[in-house]
Design an enzyme around this catalytic site. Structure first.
Site, mmCIF file in Angstrom:
data_model
loop_
_atom_site.group_PDB
_atom_site.id
_atom_site.type_symbol
_atom_site.label_atom_id
_atom_site.label_comp_id
_atom_site.label_asym_id
_atom_site.label_seq_id
_atom_site.Cartn_x
_atom_site.Cartn_y
_atom_site.Cartn_z
ATOM 1 N N HIS A 159 7.320 26.707 -2.964
ATOM 2 C CA HIS A 159 7.458 26.813 -4.419
ATOM 3 C C HIS A 159 6.179 27.205 -5.136
ATOM 4 C CE1 HIS A 159 11.572 25.385 -5.167
ATOM 5 N NE2 HIS A 159 11.388 24.564 -4.156
ATOM 6 N N LYS A 164 8.166 23.707 -20.765
ATOM 7 C CA LYS A 164 7.895 23.643 -19.326
ATOM 8 C C LYS A 164 6.706 22.712 -19.106
ATOM 9 C CE LYS A 164 7.457 28.099 -19.369
ATOM 10 N NZ LYS A 164 8.204 28.685 -18.273
ATOM 11 N N ARG A 165 6.461 22.376 -17.864
ATOM 12 C CA ARG A 165 5.307 21.551 -17.527
ATOM 13 C C ARG A 165 4.039 22.179 -18.089
ATOM 14 N NH1 ARG A 165 2.425 21.843 -12.603
ATOM 15 N NH2 ARG A 165 4.026 23.309 -11.874
ATOM 16 N N LYS A 168 0.496 28.365 -16.723
ATOM 17 C CA LYS A 168 1.659 28.670 -17.565
ATOM 18 C C LYS A 168 1.238 29.132 -18.957
ATOM 19 C CE LYS A 168 4.570 25.384 -15.013
ATOM 20 N NZ LYS A 168 5.624 26.265 -14.476
ATOM 21 N N THR A 205 12.875 28.555 -13.649
ATOM 22 C CA THR A 205 14.319 28.492 -13.911
ATOM 23 C C THR A 205 14.580 28.334 -15.400
ATOM 24 O OG1 THR A 205 14.294 26.113 -13.416
ATOM 25 C CG2 THR A 205 15.011 27.609 -11.655
ATOM 26 N N LYS A 221 17.641 29.917 -17.837
ATOM 27 C CA LYS A 221 18.471 29.149 -18.770
ATOM 28 C C LYS A 221 18.407 29.743 -20.173
ATOM 29 C CE LYS A 221 17.327 25.201 -15.932
ATOM 30 N NZ LYS A 221 16.231 24.241 -15.674
#
Length: 800
Positions: A356, A537-538, A543, A645, A649
């Protein structure tokens, strides 16, 4: 609309069952029952409807001796279950009517259910989607994880700072599980290894009991149900009465303390030795309990273990369960007298490994001293695996050894012990081959494959966005929930003004609901007519929430300089948690909240810009925010996000993506069309080249007036007047250490954001783009992902 329930599942039946459970299971009468009591009664009534297909699925699997899949994951972020179960059983409308007859509101009871605190983010939510898809497809499967008492943590903000408090989801009764005290296994730690009659014997110095709790996972239309088995740690010795009577109360409770600690918290802070030891114990606890259970199941219907790999597939969800390989070998060699080489071959035939991440810090490594101390027999077996691999590949480079530099490398262990290794997007799988496991790929060509992640449309469209789901069913007919490729039938309607009006009316209603929620929970007034710009998100540097908030400051600064200008109103929505020990990520959280405080209280700004950051982002909050999103921020540094993901969504629910060519963004853009995606930023190859210039950050900042002004505002303490130097660390990193290339991508990010503004002003164009995003997301169903695994990794077939 949901499918019609069978005649025996009538409103009267369900009403009577709810009343039965309220009285005889919960112990309340209707006149004195609280919402909690009614929710429990409803949950038990729905659970009753799951048990029959659950039993039937298990009987069929055993009778036909089908190959079974065992999915090992440290996280299963399952979310709330009441509404999900009602939808998959086709009983949502029936339950709503039955409860209304009893004076209760289905939605209120569903909202009363706590989220199960069994995961952190994408990894755990993916595991939950996969369990639901396995049940929908009829793949005989079991999930194995830990029944965390407190899970990750509950996030709240104090003066803008993240504060972690324990999750308390298990202080309430959990009605979806079945306790299995008869299914328990002893798990050992530490001790010593000695030889008896030529065979190794491990005598653990500490032991706990892994006790099983089963949750049935029902698929679409209730045709099949699988089992999620979670392990709770129990003490081997319940209580040392002799020590207690001597007054040594603390020592008397030591066995219970050890056990409860193991299954108390997800991802304990491992910056200390004690934290590292606990995390290693947790991972072995889960892996050992799972492998012992798998062998027990197999041997109940088979004579020996020689054909285990023909009947059993074990999937490792990242490296956390990597000890399953050495544990499987240990049990076959030490307990069943199998030769090591045979045991290793069989174990490799069973195991698959999903990678991952490309981040080195996320590929676990344990010191050989820690591994040898906590799991001495497993350290021996790991060295034997490493030696066997070296013997089979005498020219292998030293860099692929499992044990090197006084560390055990769990990525290499997982790779060597698996017959298939998969990445989770086309880009990521290519990078796994070309960078992360380049040498191992050369030794084992064909072992690395791709299985792009997916999401279940039952939860992420039918449940989360009922207005859009109903519009889709009215437009293309029912049944798309189990065949998401049918969404392509919406494409001809993307030029139908009437359809687009209805599509955008659904979005407007979702935004109005979020506006009301934000006002009620955060005290911030936002307009549902503004663009909802969402990054949930985290919190992690790669990110690049930092890029988003810096661009938000730039917007604020531009409005301040030109208060009479024509700006597209935006609501910037952030959501996510930082790991407790991740200081930089927590600093970014603090900055977002400080910017929100200044922007939201600036009378010159008004409704043209708002920043909202609701605390404790979880599955239920995602189900609220995602259907209301206009813009999806997928802005990670190219080459860092394995898949994502959340991007799927959001796009499925009609949000347009602004993003880099990273992870599954690449495939999403290919499917929805480049013209319906706002692309910016460097490619993964360009990122590598840019980093070779040690002055890349300074050069980018000096070339961008807007970014330089933003950093100056931070340096002056404009957003932290009570502590002007609060963000000097961020400013310094941006100028000198910008590893994730925020500065280098900033100008192109602003260019893409200007394109977003222009598109949003053209409402017809935006509506068409949004509708086409929904119509072209069929590929990203987790049903497709599971079929890929069944065909390419597990060798399993549907039982339906």
């Amino acid at each position: 609309m949901s499918q019609e329930p069978s005649p025996r599942l009538t409103q009267d039946n369900l009403r009577d069952d709810i009343l039965h459970h309220l009285k005889f299971t919960v112990g309340k009468d209707p006149g004195h029952a609280s919402s909690y009591d009614w929710r429990l009664a409803l949950s038990f009534a729905l659970r009753d409807r799951i048990v029959e297909p659950w039993f039937a699925s298990t009987r069929k699997t055993w009778k036909e001796d089908r190959k079974r899949v065992f999915y090992l994951s440290m996280e299963f972020l399952i979310g709330r279950i009441v509404e999900d179960a009602a939808i998959n059983l086709g009983l949502q409308d029936t339950a709503r009517a039955a409860l209304a007859e009893l004076g209760q509101d289905f939605d209120a009871l569903a909202d009363d259910e706590p989220d199960a605190a069994l995961g952190n983010g994408g990894l755990g939510r993916l595991a939950a989607c996969y369990m639901e898809s396995m049940a929908t497809i009829g793949c005989p499967g079991y999930g194995y994880g830990i029944r965390y008492e407190h899970g990750l943590f509950r996030q709240r903000f104090e003066a803008g700072r993240q504060v972690e408090t324990p999750e308390d989801w298990l202080t309430q009764r959990h009605p979806w599980e079945f306790e299995r005290p008869e299914c328990a296994y002893t798990i050992g730690f530490k001790g010593d290894v000695h030889e008896v009659d030529g065979r190794a014997v491990w005598t653990p110095g500490e032991t706990v009991i892994a006790s099983a709790y089963d949750m049935p996972v029902v698929g679409w239309q209730g045709r099949w149900a699988n089992t999620l088995r979670l392990w709770g740690a129990m003490p081997t010795t319940l209580f040392d009465l002799e020590r207690f009577n001597r007054g040594d109360f603390t020592a008397a409770a030591e066995p219970e303390t050890l056990a409860r600690t193991i299954s108390r918290v997800l991802y304990p802070d491992d910056t200390t030795y004690q934290g590292k030891e606990l995390r290693l114990k947790q991972e072995y606890f889960m892996a050992s309990a799972a492998i012992q259970d798998i062998l027990r199941r197999y041997l109940e219907s088979h004579e020996d273990l020689s054909q285990l790999d023909e009947h059993v597939a074990i999937q490792l969800n990242d490296t956390h369960p990597a000890l399953a390989g050495p544990e499987l070998i240990r049990l076959m060699v030490d307990e069943h007298a199998m030769e090591f080489d045979t045991a290793m071959r069989i174990a490799q035939g069973c195991l698959g490994y999903t990678n991952h991440t490309l981040l080195p810090e996320a590929l676990e490594r344990w010191s050989t001293w820690l591994m040898g101390t906590v799991l001495p027999r497993h350290m021996q077996i790991i060295e034997m695996i490493d030696a066997a691999h070296a013997t089979a590949h005498p020219d292998r480079p030293a860099s692929v050894a499992i044990v090197r530099g006084n560390e055990v490398h769990m990525g290499e262990l997982s790779f060597i012990m698996a017959h298939k290794v998969n990445g989770v997007s086309a880009l990521h799988s290519g990078l796994v081959k070309s960078t992360l496991f380049h040498e191992l790929d050369a030794l084992h060509p064909g072992r690395i494959i791709n299985v792009t992640n997916g999401i279940t449309p039952r939860r992420w469209l039918r449940l989360a966005n009922p207005g859009l789901a109903d519009l889709i069913s009215e437009t293309i007919g029912e049944g798309w929930e189990a065949d998401l490729d049918r969404l392509k039938g919406l494409e001809p309607h993307a030029d139908d003004a009437g359809f687009l009006d209805r599509f955008m009316a659904v979005k407007r209603a979702n935004k109005a609901a979020v506006s009301n929620w934000v006002s009620a929970t955060l005290g911030v007034t936002v307009s549902p007519d503004a663009m909802f710009d969402v990054q949930v998100k985290r919190i992690h540097e790669y990110k690049r929430q930092l890029m988003n908030v810096l661009e938000t400051i730039a917007q604020w600064h531009e409005i301040k300089k030109n208060p009479g200008g024509d700006f597209v109103p935006r609501v910037k929505v952030f959501g996510g948690k930082s790991a407790p020990g991740y200081a930089v990520a927590k600093e970014i959280i603090h900055l977002i909240n400080d910017v929100a405080r200044v922007v939201n209280n600036d009378p010159e700004i008004g409704d043209r810009l708002k920043v909202v950051y609701p605390p404790n982002y979880n599955v239920s909050m995602a189900e609220t925010l995602i259907p209301a999103a206009d813009l999806s921020e997928q802005i990670s540094t190219a080459g860092k996000e394995a898949s994502g993901t959340g991007n799927m969504k959001l796009s499925l629910n009609g949000a347009l993506t602004i993003g880099t060519l990273d992870g599954a963004n690449v495939e999403i853009r290919e499917h929805v069309g480049a013209e319906n995606f706002f692309l910016f930023g460097m490619t993964a190859e360009e990122v590598v080249q840019r980093r070779k210039n040690v002055n890349h950050a300074r050069m980018a900042i000096e070339a961008n007036d807007a970014l330089r002004d933003v950093l100056q505002l931070l340096a002056e303490g404009r957003f932290s007047p009570e502590q002007p130097d609060r963000y000097h660390g961020i400013v310094d990193r941006m100028w000198h250490h910008d590893h994730y290339l925020v500065a280098s991508d900033f100008a192109d990010y602003q260019r893409a954001q200007a394109e977003v503004d222009a598109a949003f002003l053209d409402r017809d164009r935006w509506a068409r783009m949004a509708a086409l995003n929904t119509a072209r997301m069929g590929f990203f169903s987790s049903d497709r992902s599971i079929r890929d695994y069944m065909r390419d990794v597990w060798g399993a077939e549907s039982a339906l």
